[in-house]
Design an enzyme around this catalytic site. Structure first.
Site, PDB file in Angstrom:
ATOM      1  N   GLY A   1       9.483  -3.691   2.308  1.00  0.00           N
ATOM      2  CA  GLY A   1       9.739  -3.579   3.741  1.00  0.00           C
ATOM      3  C   GLY A   1      11.193  -3.756   4.131  1.00  0.00           C
ATOM      4  O   GLY A   1      11.480  -4.137   5.265  1.00  0.00           O
TER       5      GLY A   1
ATOM      6  N   THR B   1      13.580  -1.400   4.454  1.00  0.00           N
ATOM      7  CA  THR B   1      13.928  -0.390   5.446  1.00  0.00           C
ATOM      8  C   THR B   1      13.279  -0.727   6.788  1.00  0.00           C
ATOM      9  O   THR B   1      13.907  -0.659   7.839  1.00  0.00           O
ATOM     10  CB  THR B   1      13.469   0.997   4.960  1.00  0.00           C
TER      11      THR B   1
ATOM     12  N   HIS C   1     -12.336  -2.668 -28.073  1.00  0.00           N
ATOM     13  CA  HIS C   1     -10.983  -3.112 -27.735  1.00  0.00           C
ATOM     14  C   HIS C   1     -10.989  -3.927 -26.432  1.00  0.00           C
ATOM     15  O   HIS C   1     -10.494  -5.057 -26.386  1.00  0.00           O
ATOM     16  CB  HIS C   1     -10.070  -1.880 -27.608  1.00  0.00           C
ATOM     17  N   GLU C   2     -11.588  -3.346 -25.401  1.00  0.00           N
ATOM     18  CA  GLU C   2     -11.611  -4.043 -24.106  1.00  0.00           C
ATOM     19  C   GLU C   2     -12.465  -5.308 -24.179  1.00  0.00           C
ATOM     20  O   GLU C   2     -12.133  -6.330 -23.573  1.00  0.00           O
ATOM     21  CB  GLU C   2     -12.132  -3.123 -22.989  1.00  0.00           C
TER      22      GLU C   2
ATOM     23  N   GLY D   1      15.139  -6.796  -2.470  1.00  0.00           N
ATOM     24  CA  GLY D   1      13.724  -7.008  -2.720  1.00  0.00           C
ATOM     25  C   GLY D   1      13.135  -5.846  -3.481  1.00  0.00           C
ATOM     26  O   GLY D   1      13.732  -4.761  -3.542  1.00  0.00           O
TER      27      GLY D   1
HETATM   28  P1  ADP Z   1      11.433  -0.710   1.080  1.00  0.00           P
HETATM   29  O1  ADP Z   1      12.511  -0.141   1.945  1.00  0.00           O
HETATM   30  O2  ADP Z   1      11.595  -2.161   0.810  1.00  0.00           O
HETATM   31  O3  ADP Z   1      11.219   0.058  -0.184  1.00  0.00           O
HETATM   32  P2  ADP Z   1       9.802   0.138   3.238  1.00  0.00           P
HETATM   33  O4  ADP Z   1      10.419  -0.603   4.357  1.00  0.00           O
HETATM   34  O5  ADP Z   1      10.185   1.552   3.095  1.00  0.00           O
HETATM   35  O6  ADP Z   1      10.064  -0.598   1.869  1.00  0.00           O
HETATM   36  O7  ADP Z   1       8.235  -0.027   3.350  1.00  0.00           O
HETATM   37  C1  ADP Z   1       7.379   1.055   3.248  1.00  0.00           C
HETATM   38  C2  ADP Z   1       6.195   0.888   4.143  1.00  0.00           C
HETATM   39  O8  ADP Z   1       5.367  -0.181   3.709  1.00  0.00           O
HETATM   40  C3  ADP Z   1       6.552   0.531   5.553  1.00  0.00           C
HETATM   41  O9  ADP Z   1       6.824   1.655   6.305  1.00  0.00           O
HETATM   42  C4  ADP Z   1       5.321  -0.195   6.036  1.00  0.00           C
HETATM   43  O10 ADP Z   1       4.336   0.711   6.440  1.00  0.00           O
HETATM   44  C5  ADP Z   1       4.835  -0.880   4.782  1.00  0.00           C
HETATM   45  N1  ADP Z   1       5.310  -2.264   4.734  1.00  0.00           N
HETATM   46  C6  ADP Z   1       6.144  -2.783   3.803  1.00  0.00           C
HETATM   47  N2  ADP Z   1       6.352  -4.082   4.040  1.00  0.00           N
HETATM   48  C7  ADP Z   1       5.675  -4.402   5.150  1.00  0.00           C
HETATM   49  C8  ADP Z   1       5.499  -5.606   5.905  1.00  0.00           C
HETATM   50  N3  ADP Z   1       6.083  -6.760   5.550  1.00  0.00           N
HETATM   51  N4  ADP Z   1       4.719  -5.553   6.998  1.00  0.00           N
HETATM   52  C9  ADP Z   1       4.127  -4.407   7.370  1.00  0.00           C
HETATM   53  N5  ADP Z   1       4.249  -3.246   6.706  1.00  0.00           N
HETATM   54  C10 ADP Z   1       4.998  -3.230   5.603  1.00  0.00           C
HETATM   55 ZN    ZN Z   2      -5.499  -3.332 -24.828  1.00  0.00          ZN
HETATM   56 MG    MG Z   3      13.503   1.590   1.593  1.00  0.00          MG
END
Ligand code: ADP
Ligand code: ZN
Ligand code: MG
Length: 635
Positions: free
Chosen positions: A235, A237, A452-453, A230
């Site tokens: 999320g 991790t 432009h905008e 993803g």
């Molecule tokens: P990834 O590993 O996919 O890069 P992480 O798990 O490290 O993302 O997510 C980072 C933080 O974002 C988490 O610690 C949490 O606080 C928040 N987060 C990400 N996804 C979710 C989710 N589905 N629900 C709640 N919090 C989330």
């Molecule tokens: Zn532009």
């Molecule tokens: Mg991660």
């Protein structure tokens, strides 16, 4: 004039901290002080025993003096202790002297022509030196420094281990361990909003870890490896930790990027240790975060770290192949680049179970916001669904930092609660980077940026498949001089050809306006041109949206096909250009009005913008008139 929002520099992604070994901090200095005190004591003791200090020493006399004193009959007795002569005089006084080493006393005295008769009157005692004393005296000069060094090394290594460094423990794996009984750092599915399919898939794994016997008895094969895929911040991790939390098993996590900077051979031995430790703790989860750092397609031969990466990857494969299903260890890994992974990782019996985590949709975003709102005090006007509505494309991590930014804003202004206003301001901050009020445009630049905008906004308002404008601004943000924000109602996964064509025309709006008003163009349009050219090219080569080239995709086109593709891309852009030019020519008055307002106020919100349109005879789009669900685009 701004880059695509997703390319804009993002606020640093929050990372959940894992339990760590105790840090260095105060204990380091305390230990150092102890070491110094001990050393000083040792040094003192050493010099005491080697006799430098201590009791008042008797007078030392030269051997020649001893010889003449014997001849004169002044000495009553001599005790020989090694090379030392302890002399007792007839007047009871005591003195010492040294004989020549390696020669006997009688020899020495004979050399000084001592009378045989005189010597007979002296009582001579030879004291036998004890063995240990002899050795101690002989070795002390070498031994003492060695002992000191050994002590120091021991002390330092203790220190280093405590600090969690690897200087003295190269081969040991240092995975971060989350203990299932540690309630404070425990994460469960309740902490993960959205990702319904992913959670459902993972529930099976949780079930197995909770009750492996049930599955093993019936001969079911449980996957060894699960790959979470993803976008960054979705999320992955978090979800992996939630699986461990739900199952109540230990969670060993290590990141692929940590292996890359290691010495050759260390990564592999770390992997070995990691698996060994996890097996001992089974049922358990091993989590390899950012596995693409080690699991890239092999043999591309870039960089010196390649060798190490390959060895680490090979070791992971060996370990996964080696363990039996009844070992109750499940390996999870996460990546946001599944496309670069070595196919060997994806073979059956390895990471053959893949779980995709999508960016959250509107409902999920609301749930995520709600989760992160749990411990925050909000004002009564806060409406999280509005925030969710305005944040398509945001990841969970983005939403987390949005909440955090809002809290910081409120705290800075000494308020006790977070208001809706704080949340809305934070959306833009997370999406585009902080406002750069210090980046002042001169009058001419301001005017050009405004036109432009205004060009983007006007074209967007008159094309049926483009999204309505939400906000226009000429305040610099991140790398962008100005931006036009479009209003999202829903997210969508699919886009149509008509939308793409309108998008391209809208992207050209800025460039066309500059050219028509100033008869000149600036570098400010370069990002727009890049984005729209890429889009037009993808339409032709990947999406089958070219009438002439048809439904074929072209990964590596031949020379002839490449020329045809270029011609098609040019045609698409040319037609879009004509559309934009037509709109701006017809509605030049509206363009001027929008630009003037921008120069004056710098930012125009949706309502104000729509009033400007109405005044100039253009009907703003209404929600229900939007042909296909809109998305956020900005320039
Ligand atoms: P990834 O590993 O996919 O890069 P992480 O798990 O490290 O993302 O997510 C980072 C933080 O974002 C988490 O610690 C949490 O606080 C928040 N987060 C990400 N996804 C979710 C989710 N589905 N629900 C709640 N919090 C989330
Ligand atoms: Zn532009
Ligand atoms: Mg991660």
């Amino acid at each position: 004039m701004a880059p695509n929002p997703k390319q804009a520099p993002k606020a640093p992604r929050p990372r959940r901290s894992m339990p760590q070994l105790p840090g260095r901090g105060d204990s380091f200095w305390l230990n150092l002080a102890t070491a110094i005190v001990v050393l000083v004591l040792l040094a003192g003791a050493y010099s005491y025993f080697t006799g430098a200090g201590g009791t008042a020493a008797p007078t030392v006399v030269p051997v020649s003096q001893v010889a003449s004193d014997i001849n004169a009959g002044k000495i009553s007795s001599i005790v020989v202790d090694g090379d030392t002569l302890n002399l007792t005089y007839t007047d009871k006084s005591e003195k010492t002297s040294k004989k020549e080493p390696d020669s006997s006393l009688s020899q020495t005295l004979a050399n000084y022509s001592v009378d045989k008769a005189a010597l007979d009157k002296v009582t001579l005692t030879i004291k036998q030196q004890s063995a240990w004393q002899f050795w101690l005296e002989a070795l002390a000069p070498f031994l003492a420094p060695l002992l000191l060094i050994a002590f120091f090394v021991w002390y330092l290594s203790r220190q280093v281990k405590g600090a969690g460094m690897q200087a003295f423990s190269f081969g040991q794996s240092k995975p971060r361990l989350t203990d299932p009984n540690d309630a404070a750092s425990r994460v469960t599915f309740k902490d993960v909003a959205g990702a319904k399919e992913a959670k459902e898939e993972l529930l099976e794994i949780v079930d197995f870890l909770k009750n492996p016997k049930k599955f093993l008895d019936i001969g079911a094969r449980i996957p060894k490896g699960i790959l979470l895929m993803g976008a960054p911040g979705t999320g992955k991790t978090l979800l992996a930790r939630a699986v461990a939390g739900e199952a109540g098993v230990p969670f060993f996590s290590i990141s692929g990027s940590e292996f890359v900077e290691m010495f050759v051979g260390v990564g592999a031995s770390r992997v070995r240790d990691l698996f060994l430790t996890a097996k001992k703790a089974a049922p358990a989860i091993i989590f390899v975060d950012e596995i693409d750092a080690v699991g890239r397609v092999r043999g591309t031969g870039v960089g010196g770290g390649n060798d190490e990466r390959e060895q680490t990857l090979n070791q992971i494969l060996v370990e996964m192949d080696g363990f039996e299903p009844n070992e109750k260890v499940i390996v999870m890994a996460a990546t946001n680049r599944p496309d670069v992974l070595d196919p060997a990782l994806l073979r059956p019996g390895r990471f053959d179970r893949r779980v995709v985590i999508d960016l959250p949709d509107r409902g999920d975003r609301l749930d995520i916001l709600t989760i992160h709102a749990r411990k925050k005090p909000f004002a009564e006007d806060v409406n999280l669904s509005v925030v969710a509505e305005r944040t398509p494309g945001f990841s969970g991590a983005d939403l987390f930092s949005l909440m955090n930014e809002a809290a910081i804003l409120a705290a800075r202004e000494n308020r006790k609660t977070i208001g809706q206003f704080d949340l809305i301001r934070s959306i833009e901050k997370v999406m585009l980077g902080p406002e750069r009020k210090s980046h002042v445009l001169n009058k001419k630049e301001k005017e050009i940026t405004a036109y432009h905008e205004a060009g983007h906004a006007l074209v967007a308002s008159l094309l049926p498949y483009a999204d309505p404008v939400h906000k226009i601004s000429i305040i610099s943000r991140g790398r962008a001089a100005g931006y036009t924000l479009k209003l999202p109602f829903e997210d969508r996964r699919m886009q149509s050809k008509k939308e793409f064509l309108d998008d391209i025309a809208m992207s050209l709006g800025g460039y066309v306006a500059e050219k028509m008003v100033f008869d000149d163009v600036t570098t400010g349009a370069s990002n727009d041109l890049m984005v729209l050219t890429n889009l037009a090219r993808s339409m032709v080569t990947s999406y089958g949206m070219s009438d002439k080239l048809g439904t074929m995709t072209f990964a590596e086109p031949s020379e002839k096909a490449a020329a045809e593709i270029d011609a098609e891309v040019k045609k698409i852009i040319g037609e879009a250009y004509a559309k934009a030019e037509d709109i701006i020519t017809t509605h030049r008055k509206a363009l001027n009005a929008i630009a003037a307002q921008l120069v004056d106020k710098e930012t125009i919100e949706r309502e104000e913008f729509e009033k400007l349109l109405i005044v100039n005879g253009i009907t703003p789009k209404k929600k229900e008139e939007i042909v296909i669900e809109p998305k956020v685009v900005n320039f």
